[in-house]
Design a protein around this motif. Structure first.
Motif, PDB file in Angstrom:
ATOM      1  N   LEU A   1      14.607   4.099 -34.798  1.00  0.00           N
ATOM      2  CA  LEU A   1      13.895   4.798 -36.131  1.00  0.00           C
ATOM      3  C   LEU A   1      13.004   3.855 -36.778  1.00  0.00           C
ATOM      4  O   LEU A   1      13.585   2.860 -37.492  1.00  0.00           O
ATOM      5  N   ASP A   2      11.842   4.029 -36.849  1.00  0.00           N
ATOM      6  CA  ASP A   2      11.014   3.164 -37.328  1.00  0.00           C
ATOM      7  C   ASP A   2      10.594   3.062 -38.711  1.00  0.00           C
ATOM      8  O   ASP A   2      11.623   3.831 -39.759  1.00  0.00           O
ATOM      9  N   ARG A   3       9.778   2.576 -39.407  1.00  0.00           N
ATOM     10  CA  ARG A   3       9.863   1.998 -41.030  1.00  0.00           C
ATOM     11  C   ARG A   3       9.422   3.520 -41.695  1.00  0.00           C
ATOM     12  O   ARG A   3      10.038   3.753 -42.765  1.00  0.00           O
ATOM     13  N   LYS A   4       8.891   4.357 -41.034  1.00  0.00           N
ATOM     14  CA  LYS A   4       8.461   5.674 -41.786  1.00  0.00           C
ATOM     15  C   LYS A   4       9.696   6.816 -41.849  1.00  0.00           C
ATOM     16  O   LYS A   4       9.948   7.071 -42.775  1.00  0.00           O
ATOM     17  N   ALA A   5      10.377   6.586 -41.040  1.00  0.00           N
ATOM     18  CA  ALA A   5      11.767   7.133 -40.711  1.00  0.00           C
ATOM     19  C   ALA A   5      12.805   6.571 -41.792  1.00  0.00           C
ATOM     20  O   ALA A   5      13.318   7.785 -42.438  1.00  0.00           O
ATOM     21  N   LEU A   6      12.809   5.665 -41.804  1.00  0.00           N
ATOM     22  CA  LEU A   6      13.509   4.839 -43.055  1.00  0.00           C
ATOM     23  C   LEU A   6      13.372   4.974 -44.281  1.00  0.00           C
ATOM     24  O   LEU A   6      14.050   5.303 -45.273  1.00  0.00           O
TER      25      LEU A   6
ATOM     26  N   LEU B   1      22.706   5.432 -39.986  1.00  0.00           N
ATOM     27  CA  LEU B   1      21.947   6.830 -39.960  1.00  0.00           C
ATOM     28  C   LEU B   1      22.597   7.580 -38.670  1.00  0.00           C
ATOM     29  O   LEU B   1      22.661   8.820 -38.400  1.00  0.00           O
ATOM     30  N   LEU B   2      22.453   6.691 -37.600  1.00  0.00           N
ATOM     31  CA  LEU B   2      22.859   7.144 -36.470  1.00  0.00           C
ATOM     32  C   LEU B   2      24.276   7.703 -36.587  1.00  0.00           C
ATOM     33  O   LEU B   2      24.458   8.753 -35.761  1.00  0.00           O
ATOM     34  N   ALA B   3      25.012   7.176 -37.203  1.00  0.00           N
ATOM     35  CA  ALA B   3      26.485   7.397 -37.273  1.00  0.00           C
ATOM     36  C   ALA B   3      26.524   8.655 -38.060  1.00  0.00           C
ATOM     37  O   ALA B   3      27.117   9.561 -37.648  1.00  0.00           O
ATOM     38  N   LEU B   4      25.879   8.603 -38.902  1.00  0.00           N
ATOM     39  CA  LEU B   4      25.864  10.178 -39.744  1.00  0.00           C
ATOM     40  C   LEU B   4      25.247  11.379 -39.075  1.00  0.00           C
ATOM     41  O   LEU B   4      25.780  12.290 -39.260  1.00  0.00           O
ATOM     42  N   ALA B   5      24.281  11.193 -37.929  1.00  0.00           N
ATOM     43  CA  ALA B   5      23.873  12.019 -37.155  1.00  0.00           C
ATOM     44  C   ALA B   5      24.600  12.627 -35.931  1.00  0.00           C
ATOM     45  O   ALA B   5      24.377  13.642 -35.363  1.00  0.00           O
ATOM     46  N   GLY B   6      25.662  11.811 -35.652  1.00  0.00           N
ATOM     47  CA  GLY B   6      26.369  12.346 -34.673  1.00  0.00           C
ATOM     48  C   GLY B   6      25.616  12.209 -33.309  1.00  0.00           C
ATOM     49  O   GLY B   6      25.208  11.086 -32.770  1.00  0.00           O
ATOM     50  N   LYS B   7      25.694  13.424 -32.628  1.00  0.00           N
ATOM     51  CA  LYS B   7      25.291  13.389 -31.286  1.00  0.00           C
ATOM     52  C   LYS B   7      23.847  13.925 -31.264  1.00  0.00           C
ATOM     53  O   LYS B   7      23.035  14.301 -30.201  1.00  0.00           O
ATOM     54  N   THR B   8      23.261  14.104 -32.474  1.00  0.00           N
ATOM     55  CA  THR B   8      21.795  14.251 -32.657  1.00  0.00           C
ATOM     56  C   THR B   8      20.785  13.099 -31.700  1.00  0.00           C
ATOM     57  O   THR B   8      21.101  12.069 -32.028  1.00  0.00           O
ATOM     58  N   GLU B   9      19.989  13.624 -31.028  1.00  0.00           N
ATOM     59  CA  GLU B   9      19.101  12.602 -30.348  1.00  0.00           C
ATOM     60  C   GLU B   9      18.425  11.853 -31.264  1.00  0.00           C
ATOM     61  O   GLU B   9      17.666  12.407 -32.420  1.00  0.00           O
ATOM     62  N   PRO B  10      18.356  10.439 -31.006  1.00  0.00           N
ATOM     63  CA  PRO B  10      17.675   9.614 -32.067  1.00  0.00           C
ATOM     64  C   PRO B  10      16.066  10.026 -32.288  1.00  0.00           C
ATOM     65  O   PRO B  10      15.636   9.984 -33.386  1.00  0.00           O
TER      66      PRO B  10
END
Length: 216
Positions: free
Chosen positions: A162-167, A182-191
């Motif tokens: 997750l690059d700076r713009k994503a953050l 963020l990845l934990a919140l997204a569950g199985k969603t592809e990064p």
């Protein structure tokens, strides 16, 4: 505050979770042509121009047959300018047309037209991969990050990224500014999908507002 952050992520991804490669009509695979088209798209997206215009320009280059480095290098400068213009990419079209030709020549001469060979040269070192990508004319740190952000779908060693713009998009949505949370919140969603959705929130105020409206 008080919003359900997990739901915010879910609503964002459901409504706006589309990678830029997908939007540009690139069926991303670990093969030379899709990877090259992603490189061109990352180059176009890294300029100070709207993402929709960059995507349209990438599509126009593809429609003009410039889908691989051999054809890109073999096209005339004017053909590249004209294709960029059809996509609405006019502010930087002349400089970009030159850079695309030079980058295609470099890719052909040094890596045989195959970005997988560049990947092999980096030997799993993402910092080295980022450095090598920046050897292409017109590809700075932003362009390299865009490429890696999308390529993590097929080059898993580059992620989860997750690059700076994503953050920045996460910040706009009152979400944590921490990748792992963020990845934990997204569950199985592809990064890569999560990253693209967050970037859309960062660059388009309406995306952020739409997401927050959906959460209520």
């Amino acid at each position: 505050m008080g919003r359900d952050q997990r739901r915010t992520v879910r609503e964002l991804v459901d409504a706006h979770g589309r990678t830029y490669a997908e939007e540009a009509g690139i069926r991303l695979k670990d093969t030379p042509q899709p990877l090259y088209r992603l490189l061109v798209l990352a180059h176009l997206l890294s300029a100070r121009i709207s993402a929709s215009i960059a995507v349209a320009a990438a599509r126009a280059l593809s429609e003009a047959g410039l889908r691989d480095p051999r054809r890109m290098a073999g096209a005339t400068w004017q053909q590249r300018v004209d294709a960029l213009g059809r996509g609405g990419y006019r502010r930087y079209d002349e400089r970009t047309a030159t850079q695309l030709g030079e980058a295609a020549e470099l890719l052909t001469e040094r890596w045989g037209g195959d970005l997988r060979r560049l990947r092999d040269e980096a030997d799993g070192d993402v910092s080295e991969l980022r450095r090598l990508l920046q050897e292409f004319p017109g590809m700075g740190p932003t362009g390299a990050d865009i490429f890696l952000r999308e390529a993590q779908l097929v080059w898993p060693e580059t992620g989860p990224l997750l690059d700076r713009k994503a953050l920045r998009g996460a910040e706009r949505l009152d979400l944590p500014g921490d990748r792992d949370r963020l990845l934990a919140l997204a569950g199985k969603t592809e990064p890569a999908v999560l990253a693209a959705a967050l970037v859309r929130a960062a660059v388009d105020k309406e995306v952020a507002e739409d997401t927050l409206d959906r959460v209520g």
